[in-house]
Design a protein around this motif. Structure first.
Motif, short mmCIF file in Angstrom:
data_model
loop_
_atom_site.label_atom_id
_atom_site.label_comp_id
_atom_site.label_asym_id
_atom_site.label_seq_id
_atom_site.Cartn_x
_atom_site.Cartn_y
_atom_site.Cartn_z
N ILE A 29 0.82 -1.17 0.06
CA ILE A 29 0.07 0.01 -0.03
C ILE A 29 1.11 1.32 0.25
O ILE A 29 1.55 1.34 0.72
N PRO A 30 1.06 1.89 -1.01
CA PRO A 30 1.96 3.01 -1.17
C PRO A 30 1.38 4.42 -0.29
O PRO A 30 -0.05 4.41 -0.40
N PRO A 55 -9.39 2.05 1.63
CA PRO A 55 -10.12 1.30 0.72
C PRO A 55 -9.26 0.32 0.23
O PRO A 55 -9.88 -1.00 -0.25
N ILE A 56 -8.21 0.44 0.02
CA ILE A 56 -7.32 -1.07 -0.52
C ILE A 56 -7.29 -2.13 0.36
O ILE A 56 -7.56 -3.06 0.23
N ALA A 57 -7.07 -1.48 1.97
CA ALA A 57 -7.11 -2.47 2.94
C ALA A 57 -8.45 -3.35 3.05
O ALA A 57 -8.55 -4.34 3.34
N ARG A 58 -9.53 -2.36 2.91
CA ARG A 58 -10.80 -3.08 3.26
C ARG A 58 -11.19 -4.04 1.84
O ARG A 58 -11.91 -5.18 2.18
N HIS A 59 -10.53 -3.77 0.68
CA HIS A 59 -10.90 -4.57 -0.37
C HIS A 59 -10.07 -5.76 -0.25
O HIS A 59 -10.50 -7.16 -0.42
N ILE A 65 -8.00 -12.09 2.34
CA ILE A 65 -6.54 -12.28 2.34
C ILE A 65 -6.02 -12.09 3.69
O ILE A 65 -6.36 -11.04 4.52
N GLU A 66 -5.07 -13.02 4.12
CA GLU A 66 -4.48 -12.79 5.32
C GLU A 66 -2.94 -12.52 5.33
O GLU A 66 -2.27 -12.98 4.30
N THR A 90 -7.46 -3.56 10.17
CA THR A 90 -8.31 -4.31 9.52
C THR A 90 -7.72 -5.50 8.86
O THR A 90 -8.21 -6.63 8.70
N LEU A 91 -6.52 -5.39 8.81
CA LEU A 91 -5.78 -6.64 7.96
C LEU A 91 -5.03 -7.55 8.93
O LEU A 91 -4.53 -8.62 8.65
#
Ligand code: PXL
Length: 279
Positions: A29-30, A55-59, A65-66, A90-91
């Motif tokens: 994630i840049p 938004p990237i992390a939520r996608h 994805i783990e 989130t991740l």
């Protein structure tokens, strides 16, 4: 999570290849997009990408994805740290290793555009991390100690470690430690056991850009892959040492970054030795 400085090897342009060379899949994630890094170059362009991060992390979370590890470096602003904490929330699962490189300063000065607000932000993020990798300047800022140029006495390094107690998880790796004239390296303290390890080598004169990012990328990826702290330290420090030596011998323009590409084959061999021949 790191910026993309399009030219001048550092942040994501070294993190991606180094993590991959360690045999660890690297998603990114840049945090910002710059034309170059901000050291010595002038007139660089810069776009803050904070609005893309969640938004990237939520996608990714929606895709199921783990992640075994989350490693962060350069942030676009102190405010972005709050978003980064949300991304981690989130991740990260219960076993995700969180590594924070508080990339904000070197040689006693903040990177361009940063001030004490960034220290406050990184104090919060480092407290959330399992592993932190500040250089001496960043360790001094985070711990509230004064910055001292080389040589760094044992007492000074102890003060930095002690001052970081409130702002760190289990492992603290302080990079750019000069215990004596002409010697430089990294010291790691395991806060759980109190054990310390260091990797030192001959210091070459001048500034080498991106080396903190190369160290943190290799160290993070090795720990995520399950290497011991000692093996991770030796291999990551070896990669940095060889990248610097090759850059020095070639006389490459310093802001362009070090020759980590030429050092990767030896690094991959070391990684294979650590993991019993497995690529
Ligand atoms: O290497 C640390 C770093 C990362 N990203 C940017 C930088 C620097 C150091 O100057 O400017 C944009």
């Amino acid at each position: 999570m790191h910026d993309i400085s399009g030219f001048g090897k550092c942040s994501l342009t070294v993190a991606l290849p180094v993590v991959s060379a360690t045999g660890v899949e690297c998603a990114c994630i840049p945090t910002a997009l710059l034309s170059t890094h901000t050291g010595e170059f002038t007139g660089w362009t810069r776009r803050d990408l904070t609005d893309q991060m969640l938004p990237i992390a939520r996608h990714w979370a929606d895709c199921g994805i783990e992640f075994d590890g989350i490693y962060s470096g350069y942030l676009a602003s102190p405010e972005q740290e709050l978003v980064l904490e949300e991304v981690i929330g989130t991740l990260a699962g219960p076993d995700t290793l969180v590594i924070c490189d508080p990339a904000m300063a070197d040689n006693g000065v903040y990177y361009s555009g940063f001030d004490d607000g960034m220290t406050e932000a990184f104090r919060r993020l480092c407290a959330r991390a399992d592993v932190i990798t500040p250089n001496v300047t960043e360790a001094a800022l985070l711990s509230g100690a004064e910055f001292r140029p080389a040589p760094h006495s044992r007492g000074y390094i102890d003060r930095l470690f002690d001052g970081l107690e409130r702002h760190a998880g289990r492992f603290i790796a302080i990079t750019g430690v000069h215990p004596a004239e002409g010697v430089i390296g990294t010291v790691v303290r395991d806060r759980q056991t109190g054990e310390e390890r260091s990797a030192m080598s001959a210091a070459l004169p001048g500034m080498f850009y991106g080396t903190g990012d190369i160290f943190a990328s290799a160290f993070s990826a090795l720990l995520v892959r399950g290497a011991s702290v000692g093996d991770a330290l030796d291999a990551a420090a070896g990669l940095v040492r060889e990248s610097i030596e090759r850059c020095y011998e070639r006389g490459a323009p310093r802001p362009y970054g070090v020759d980590f590409e030429g050092a990767l084959p030896d690094y991959v061999r070391r990684v294979q030795e650590i993991f019993g021949g497995k690529a």
